[in-house]
Design a protein around this motif. Structure first.
Motif, PDB file in Angstrom:
ATOM      1  N   LEU A 116       0.869  -1.178   0.000  1.00 50.46           N
ATOM      2  CA  LEU A 116       0.000   0.000   0.000  1.00 50.46           C
ATOM      3  C   LEU A 116       0.902   1.222   0.000  1.00 50.46           C
ATOM      4  O   LEU A 116       1.770   1.350   0.869  1.00 50.46           O
ATOM      5  CB  LEU A 116      -0.896   0.028   1.233  1.00 50.46           C
ATOM      6  CG  LEU A 116      -1.589   1.379   1.505  1.00 50.46           C
ATOM      7  CD1 LEU A 116      -2.611   1.694   0.429  1.00 50.46           C
ATOM      8  CD2 LEU A 116      -2.231   1.391   2.889  1.00 50.46           C
ATOM      9  N   GLU A 117       0.714   2.112  -0.962  1.00 48.83           N
ATOM     10  CA  GLU A 117       1.476   3.356  -1.027  1.00 48.83           C
ATOM     11  C   GLU A 117       0.514   4.524  -0.894  1.00 48.83           C
ATOM     12  O   GLU A 117      -0.472   4.606  -1.630  1.00 48.83           O
ATOM     13  CB  GLU A 117       2.251   3.467  -2.337  1.00 48.83           C
ATOM     14  CG  GLU A 117       3.330   2.415  -2.517  1.00 48.83           C
ATOM     15  CD  GLU A 117       4.503   2.593  -1.572  1.00 48.83           C
ATOM     16  OE1 GLU A 117       4.596   3.678  -0.954  1.00 48.83           O
ATOM     17  OE2 GLU A 117       5.311   1.659  -1.437  1.00 48.83           O
ATOM     18  N   THR A 118       0.797   5.415   0.045  1.00 47.51           N
ATOM     19  CA  THR A 118      -0.099   6.533   0.302  1.00 47.51           C
ATOM     20  C   THR A 118       0.453   7.883  -0.134  1.00 47.51           C
ATOM     21  O   THR A 118      -0.290   8.856  -0.177  1.00 47.51           O
ATOM     22  CB  THR A 118      -0.426   6.612   1.807  1.00 47.51           C
ATOM     23  OG1 THR A 118       0.802   6.748   2.540  1.00 47.51           O
ATOM     24  CG2 THR A 118      -1.155   5.358   2.271  1.00 47.51           C
ATOM     25  N   SER A 119       1.759   7.947  -0.450  1.00 44.92           N
ATOM     26  CA  SER A 119       2.360   9.245  -0.771  1.00 44.92           C
ATOM     27  C   SER A 119       3.127   9.268  -2.081  1.00 44.92           C
ATOM     28  O   SER A 119       3.069  10.248  -2.819  1.00 44.92           O
ATOM     29  CB  SER A 119       3.309   9.673   0.362  1.00 44.92           C
ATOM     30  OG  SER A 119       2.610   9.827   1.573  1.00 44.92           O
ATOM     31  N   VAL A 120       3.895   8.211  -2.354  1.00 47.65           N
ATOM     32  CA  VAL A 120       4.748   8.212  -3.537  1.00 47.65           C
ATOM     33  C   VAL A 120       4.590   6.906  -4.308  1.00 47.65           C
ATOM     34  O   VAL A 120       4.098   5.904  -3.782  1.00 47.65           O
ATOM     35  CB  VAL A 120       6.237   8.408  -3.169  1.00 47.65           C
ATOM     36  CG1 VAL A 120       6.455   9.760  -2.513  1.00 47.65           C
ATOM     37  CG2 VAL A 120       6.735   7.281  -2.271  1.00 47.65           C
ATOM     38  N   VAL A 121       5.039   6.931  -5.541  1.00 45.04           N
ATOM     39  CA  VAL A 121       5.035   5.741  -6.388  1.00 45.04           C
ATOM     40  C   VAL A 121       5.972   4.690  -5.783  1.00 45.04           C
ATOM     41  O   VAL A 121       7.040   5.029  -5.273  1.00 45.04           O
ATOM     42  CB  VAL A 121       5.503   6.117  -7.813  1.00 45.04           C
ATOM     43  CG1 VAL A 121       5.764   4.876  -8.663  1.00 45.04           C
ATOM     44  CG2 VAL A 121       4.472   7.028  -8.482  1.00 45.04           C
ATOM     45  N   LEU A 125       8.717   0.994  -9.338  1.00 44.97           N
ATOM     46  CA  LEU A 125       8.059   1.523 -10.537  1.00 44.97           C
ATOM     47  C   LEU A 125       8.442   2.976 -10.824  1.00 44.97           C
ATOM     48  O   LEU A 125       7.853   3.611 -11.696  1.00 44.97           O
ATOM     49  CB  LEU A 125       6.543   1.410 -10.398  1.00 44.97           C
ATOM     50  CG  LEU A 125       5.991  -0.002 -10.178  1.00 44.97           C
ATOM     51  CD1 LEU A 125       4.474   0.040 -10.004  1.00 44.97           C
ATOM     52  CD2 LEU A 125       6.364  -0.920 -11.324  1.00 44.97           C
ATOM     53  N   GLN A 126       9.425   3.509 -10.123  1.00 45.60           N
ATOM     54  CA  GLN A 126       9.803   4.911 -10.299  1.00 45.60           C
ATOM     55  C   GLN A 126      10.711   5.113 -11.504  1.00 45.60           C
ATOM     56  O   GLN A 126      11.573   4.277 -11.793  1.00 45.60           O
ATOM     57  CB  GLN A 126      10.512   5.428  -9.039  1.00 45.60           C
ATOM     58  CG  GLN A 126       9.609   5.517  -7.826  1.00 45.60           C
ATOM     59  CD  GLN A 126      10.333   5.985  -6.582  1.00 45.60           C
ATOM     60  OE1 GLN A 126      11.516   6.322  -6.627  1.00 45.60           O
ATOM     61  NE2 GLN A 126       9.639   5.991  -5.449  1.00 45.60           N
ATOM     62  N   GLN A 191       6.261   9.776 -15.268  1.00 42.68           N
ATOM     63  CA  GLN A 191       6.065   8.771 -14.230  1.00 42.68           C
ATOM     64  C   GLN A 191       4.705   8.088 -14.387  1.00 42.68           C
ATOM     65  O   GLN A 191       4.591   6.867 -14.225  1.00 42.68           O
ATOM     66  CB  GLN A 191       6.168   9.416 -12.842  1.00 42.68           C
ATOM     67  CG  GLN A 191       5.944   8.447 -11.696  1.00 42.68           C
ATOM     68  CD  GLN A 191       6.911   7.295 -11.698  1.00 42.68           C
ATOM     69  OE1 GLN A 191       8.092   7.476 -11.414  1.00 42.68           O
ATOM     70  NE2 GLN A 191       6.431   6.104 -12.020  1.00 42.68           N
ATOM     71  N   LEU A 192       3.688   8.847 -14.704  1.00 37.70           N
ATOM     72  CA  LEU A 192       2.375   8.251 -14.915  1.00 37.70           C
ATOM     73  C   LEU A 192       2.384   7.326 -16.129  1.00 37.70           C
ATOM     74  O   LEU A 192       1.736   6.270 -16.128  1.00 37.70           O
ATOM     75  CB  LEU A 192       1.326   9.345 -15.073  1.00 37.70           C
ATOM     76  CG  LEU A 192       1.062  10.189 -13.810  1.00 37.70           C
ATOM     77  CD1 LEU A 192       0.105  11.336 -14.120  1.00 37.70           C
ATOM     78  CD2 LEU A 192       0.517   9.327 -12.675  1.00 37.70           C
ATOM     79  N   GLU A 193       3.127   7.706 -17.165  1.00 33.08           N
ATOM     80  CA  GLU A 193       3.255   6.834 -18.329  1.00 33.08           C
ATOM     81  C   GLU A 193       3.976   5.537 -17.958  1.00 33.08           C
ATOM     82  O   GLU A 193       3.635   4.455 -18.453  1.00 33.08           O
ATOM     83  CB  GLU A 193       4.010   7.563 -19.443  1.00 33.08           C
ATOM     84  CG  GLU A 193       3.200   8.683 -20.078  1.00 33.08           C
ATOM     85  CD  GLU A 193       4.021   9.529 -21.043  1.00 33.08           C
ATOM     86  OE1 GLU A 193       5.257   9.320 -21.100  1.00 33.08           O
ATOM     87  OE2 GLU A 193       3.429  10.386 -21.717  1.00 33.08           O
ATOM     88  N   ARG A 194       4.954   5.649 -17.065  1.00 33.51           N
ATOM     89  CA  ARG A 194       5.653   4.452 -16.588  1.00 33.51           C
ATOM     90  C   ARG A 194       4.689   3.535 -15.836  1.00 33.51           C
ATOM     91  O   ARG A 194       4.739   2.301 -15.988  1.00 33.51           O
ATOM     92  CB  ARG A 194       6.800   4.869 -15.668  1.00 33.51           C
ATOM     93  CG  ARG A 194       7.431   3.735 -14.861  1.00 33.51           C
ATOM     94  CD  ARG A 194       8.376   2.914 -15.708  1.00 33.51           C
ATOM     95  NE  ARG A 194       9.100   1.973 -14.881  1.00 33.51           N
ATOM     96  CZ  ARG A 194       8.867   0.658 -14.822  1.00 33.51           C
ATOM     97  NH1 ARG A 194       7.913   0.135 -15.553  1.00 33.51           N
ATOM     98  NH2 ARG A 194       9.571  -0.134 -14.045  1.00 33.51           N
ATOM     99  N   LEU A 195       3.805   4.091 -15.035  1.00 32.73           N
ATOM    100  CA  LEU A 195       2.818   3.279 -14.330  1.00 32.73           C
ATOM    101  C   LEU A 195       1.888   2.567 -15.320  1.00 32.73           C
ATOM    102  O   LEU A 195       1.563   1.386 -15.129  1.00 32.73           O
ATOM    103  CB  LEU A 195       1.997   4.143 -13.377  1.00 32.73           C
ATOM    104  CG  LEU A 195       2.698   4.652 -12.116  1.00 32.73           C
ATOM    105  CD1 LEU A 195       1.746   5.534 -11.318  1.00 32.73           C
ATOM    106  CD2 LEU A 195       3.199   3.495 -11.265  1.00 32.73           C
ATOM    107  N   LEU A 196       1.485   3.272 -16.349  1.00 36.13           N
ATOM    108  CA  LEU A 196       0.613   2.662 -17.349  1.00 36.13           C
ATOM    109  C   LEU A 196       1.305   1.498 -18.042  1.00 36.13           C
ATOM    110  O   LEU A 196       0.695   0.444 -18.272  1.00 36.13           O
ATOM    111  CB  LEU A 196       0.182   3.706 -18.376  1.00 36.13           C
ATOM    112  CG  LEU A 196      -0.796   4.777 -17.882  1.00 36.13           C
ATOM    113  CD1 LEU A 196      -0.958   5.876 -18.920  1.00 36.13           C
ATOM    114  CD2 LEU A 196      -2.145   4.147 -17.548  1.00 36.13           C
ATOM    115  N   ALA A 197       2.574   1.677 -18.363  1.00 40.01           N
ATOM    116  CA  ALA A 197       3.320   0.598 -19.013  1.00 40.01           C
ATOM    117  C   ALA A 197       3.477  -0.590 -18.071  1.00 40.01           C
ATOM    118  O   ALA A 197       3.299  -1.750 -18.457  1.00 40.01           O
ATOM    119  CB  ALA A 197       4.699   1.113 -19.461  1.00 40.01           C
TER     120      ALA A 197
END
Length: 285
Positions: A116-121, A125-126, A191-197
């Motif tokens: 569970l992450e509440t503040s950062v990626v 996955l960074q 970073q959001l694109e990295r999460l999508l990938a």
């Protein structure tokens, strides 16, 4: 509740004790089989003393343990000779605190990770730019050399997702993780694109917990649950604090955090909905 190295010793000792019992040997018989005093076997099994990888191999041979996966895991828990990932983090001993080194060691040997992450990626996955911005903010005053080293470590940890077999990662991300602009708009967009990938990888499961879910069971803070191949007795919960980490090993703790994680999965968006949500945030929604 203990620090990482103590947990590792206790878990390794408990597993070796169970294997000895399966082999129908007393601690004295096991000691004689490997040429030790009985007290050494007892100290290892109770986690009082550390044990060298070579000594673990001796015990496993005496107990007739031939499963290569189990042998590799237990030898890896013992320390420096470890598993096929070669304990690369030892090259950074001058930069990494012991608790972080032990976290990486557990991560490298685990078969699964629920977080569970509440503040950062999640660190696994960074992107490099995001990792640098987070590290600089969390550890202000670092010189460039140490900052570069810590970012290198963060990126090297991600090899567990490319290993064979890869780490199975299941992450619940509070919406704040997506909304907090770390490093500036361009860094955050990448970073959001990295999460999508990453979300399209078969061994990665991402679910966003939207603000609309309200207060939730994980609101007190992030946590990680490591699972290990072959035996669940080695599973451990890790709680991060600003200057240290706590490792929870009791079955009651593992059950409580596993149930909490399952509850979060129910209230979070589905993996498919999460993809749409991340893309919308990336596009400015």
């Amino acid at each position: 509740m203990q620090h990482g190295p103590a947990v590792r010793r206790r878990k390794l000792g408990a597993e070796l004790r169970a294997l000895r019992a399966t082999a129908r040997l007393t601690s004295g018989e096991a000691a004689r089989a490997v040429g030790w005093h009985q007290s050494k076997v007892s100290r290892i099994e109770t986690g009082i003393s550390g044990v060298k990888p070579a000594d673990v191999r001796l015990l496993l041979d005496a107990y007739g343990v031939g499963d290569p996966e189990l042998r590799e895991l237990l030898v890896g828990l013992a320390g420096s000779e470890g598993n096929g990932r070669h304990h690369w983090w030892h090259a950074y001993r001058g930069v990494l605190p012991p608790t972080y080194r032990d976290f990486i060691s557990l991560e490298s040997q685990a078969s699964g990770m629920r977080t569970l992450e509440t503040s950062v990626v999640p660190g696994l996955l960074q992107t490099p730019a995001y990792a640098r911005a987070v590290t600089r903010a969390a550890l202000g005053g670092l010189d460039d050399r140490k900052l570069d080293a810590l970012v290198e470590v963060r990126l090297a940890r991600q090899d567990v997702l490319r290993a064979e077999p890869p780490l199975e990662l299941s992450a619940v991300l509070d919406e704040a993780v997506l909304r907090r602009t770390v490093g500036g708009p361009e860094v955050m967009e990448r970073q959001l694109e990295r999460l999508l990938a990453a979300a399209h990888l078969p061994h990665v499961r991402l679910q966003v917990l939207p603000f609309s879910a309200g207060a939730h069971i994980g609101i007190t803070g992030p946590f990680v649950i490591f699972s290990f191949p072959t035996t669940s007795d080695l599973d451990v919960v890790v709680l991060d604090h600003m200057t240290s980490s706590l490792y929870l090993e009791r079955k009651e703790d593992l059950h409580a955090y596993s149930e909490a994680f399952n509850t979060l999965l129910i209230h979070a968006l589905s993996p498919e909905e999460t993809l749409d949500y991340i893309a919308a945030v990336r596009d400015g929604a």
